[in-house]
Motif scaffolding. Sequence first.
Motif, short mmCIF file in Angstrom:
data_model
loop_
_atom_site.label_atom_id
_atom_site.label_comp_id
_atom_site.label_asym_id
_atom_site.label_seq_id
_atom_site.Cartn_x
_atom_site.Cartn_y
_atom_site.Cartn_z
N LYS A 1 -3.10 6.39 12.31
CA LYS A 1 -2.97 5.06 12.47
C LYS A 1 -3.14 4.60 13.78
N GLY B 1 9.01 5.47 0.76
CA GLY B 1 8.21 4.82 0.21
C GLY B 1 7.71 5.18 -1.18
N ARG B 2 7.70 6.71 -1.27
CA ARG B 2 6.92 7.38 -2.47
C ARG B 2 7.96 7.36 -3.63
N THR C 1 2.79 -2.99 8.00
CA THR C 1 1.46 -1.95 7.74
C THR C 1 0.32 -2.78 7.65
N VAL D 1 0.94 10.98 8.99
CA VAL D 1 0.08 9.90 8.71
C VAL D 1 -0.15 9.00 10.04
N GLU E 1 2.37 13.85 -0.05
CA GLU E 1 2.87 13.10 1.14
C GLU E 1 4.19 13.69 1.44
N SER F 1 6.39 -4.35 1.44
CA SER F 1 6.25 -3.45 2.95
C SER F 1 7.57 -3.34 3.24
N LYS F 2 7.97 -1.94 3.06
CA LYS F 2 9.37 -1.60 3.79
C LYS F 2 9.76 -2.16 5.11
N THR F 3 8.50 -1.94 6.06
CA THR F 3 8.56 -2.07 7.45
C THR F 3 8.00 -3.54 7.97
N GLN G 1 6.96 11.58 6.77
CA GLN G 1 5.36 11.51 6.80
C GLN G 1 4.89 11.28 8.23
N ILE H 1 0.86 -1.34 0.08
CA ILE H 1 0.01 -0.03 0.03
C ILE H 1 0.94 1.21 -0.04
N GLY H 2 0.38 2.24 -0.27
CA GLY H 2 0.97 3.70 -0.38
C GLY H 2 2.27 3.64 -1.44
N GLY H 3 3.43 3.84 -0.87
CA GLY H 3 4.35 3.81 -1.98
C GLY H 3 4.82 2.47 -2.32
N SER H 4 4.46 1.38 -1.70
CA SER H 4 4.65 0.12 -2.00
C SER H 4 3.70 -0.57 -2.79
N THR I 1 -1.41 -4.07 4.61
CA THR I 1 -0.55 -5.10 3.96
C THR I 1 -0.40 -6.43 4.80
O1 F6P Z 1 1.22 5.50 5.76
C1 F6P Z 1 2.29 6.10 5.03
C2 F6P Z 1 3.50 5.17 4.81
O2 F6P Z 1 4.27 4.97 5.73
C3 F6P Z 1 4.03 5.53 3.30
O3 F6P Z 1 4.81 6.32 3.27
C4 F6P Z 1 4.43 4.18 2.71
O4 F6P Z 1 4.87 3.96 1.44
C5 F6P Z 1 3.46 3.16 3.06
O5 F6P Z 1 2.88 3.72 4.25
C6 F6P Z 1 3.45 1.86 3.27
O6 F6P Z 1 4.49 1.47 4.16
P1 F6P Z 1 5.33 -0.10 4.08
O7 F6P Z 1 5.88 0.01 2.64
O8 F6P Z 1 6.31 -0.02 5.26
O9 F6P Z 1 4.27 -1.09 4.26
#
Ligand code: F6P
Length: 548
Positions: free
Chosen positions: A513, A268-269, A211, A509, A354, A206-208, A506, A153-156, A214
């Motif tokens: 959450k 992410g973006r 999320t 946001v 963002e 998902s970078k983290t 960012q 989601i988002g940048g991913s 995801t």
């Molecule tokens: O909520 C915003 C955000 O942190 C974005 O900047 C990012 O691209 C998205 O959520 C998804 O995050 P992740 O890749 O960690 O799942």
Amino acid sequence: MRSPTEFTAWKALTEHQKEMASVNIASLFANDPQRAIKYTTDAAGWTLDYAKNRASDKTLSLLIDLVKEAGLENAIQKMFSGEHLNSTEDRSVLHVALRASQAQKSLIVDGVDVLAEVRATLKQMETFVKQLHSGEWKGYTGKRITDVVSIGIGGSYLGPKVVTEALTPYKKDDITVHFVANIDGSDISGKLKRLNPETTVFVISSKTFGTLETLSNANAARDWFLGNGGSQDNVSKHFAAVSSNVKKAVDFGMAEENIFPMWDWVGGRYSLWSAIGLPIAIAVGMDNFYELLDGAHQMDEHFRTAPFEKNLPVIMGALGVWYINFHNAQTHALIPYDHYLRAMPAHIQQLDMESNGKSTLLNGDGVTNDTGPIIWGGAGTNGQHAYHQLLHQGTRLVPVDFIAPLTSHNPIGEHHAHLFANCLSQSQALMVGKSLEQAKQELRDTGATPEQVDVVAPHKVIPGNRPSNTLLTNKMTPATVGALIALYEHRTFVQGTVWGINSFDQWGVELGKVLGTDIYNRLVSDSDNSVLDTSTQALIDAFKKAQA
Ligand code: F6P
């Protein structure tokens, strides 16, 4: 650090705006036969015509003074060399390293050669993509893979989805790539219904790896896989991940070799150029993915080296500042006259809003001027039959970027000439408008009575003098799509630098959450909600009642 409103150039622009208030764009053309030539520049396969702006030579020269006074030259140099420009998270901002040319041998940042890591990841992607397309990668029953579902989601999500769609003519036939983002169960169930677990691979981006949306969709996909013949032992044949959190991905059931790295120096973006772009590479092949990177790199080099007077991201960024801060424009529209680019405004909306939706200067003081505008738009000609009415006759000034390829991937009949004609006619109509006298004459010519002329003519007046840029390319290719997105990334950076904000965090946001988790807990328990406002209490009660 100073607020940009204290810059000498800002003050000069404030005065200059008064001089320009009575100047009409059309008259600027009339007074300067060379205007179109002077106000056209190109880079990386794109030509920018910015002649239809409320800008004179003096305006542009003051805007260039402004970006210089804001320290743009230094900021560009800092970004490309990996300095920690993202000060609130103490990180480098290195999406440009993801598309650096092979000629650059290394880029050492915080003691690590980031280019070596980028190239190793590209090799890992290459192997994965090749195995999928060659059929060497097999599902748990030995069948070749026909579908890949990207979950993120988002940048991913948005960047990969928009670029995959933009490159539709380059898609490989043997594998279909699907995207799932929303936590709304309708998104994933709609996709899963049509898929076969034996021939489907999921890429969890998902970078983290933390999320909510995801992880919920990844769990739903795994449940579907396990509930339709798959076993836990076979999860690794059907799930891959792109993440900087390897441990969480391994705990999910991925094999370590199927986890593609991400780095904290990619926001992410700005991440579609990294392994987050794996769905693009699967859809169009690795060769086209490399071309996409190369196109972006061409734009990076232009941004880094071209004089500001000829620099596309600088000119577009500075003109944006001119309208936002000196003409009170609240929004900026992107209108691609290309069906495959129809979702691009959504990606640039995310990228820009963002990044520059901020109200705090880098030193922690509040800003005293407007920052990022509302970015919106959609494909032409569709929008002409929807929101263009407001662009032409509404009360708001909406600067527009028209984006168009000169040739079509689908040249049937006169479609492309009509499409292109519409693109040009919109920018022309925005600029020239229609006077009251012209409207009256038009009505007289159709035989209207004098009374009818007086009543209807004012409604037909189009004020004109509305600014636009036109971006042209010969053809939408992986390289030109890459360059276009990089152009908007740098345009965002130019504006963030002028405003003195951090375009790369960012934090805004996060509150939603945190509150979302609290409300979720209240929805699924019998908690005492009396501490909440009565509106939220009633809405929670409505949800609970509907589930009973
Ligand atoms: O909520 C915003 C955000 O942190 C974005 O900047 C990012 O691209 C998205 O959520 C998804 O995050 P992740 O890749 O960690 O799942």
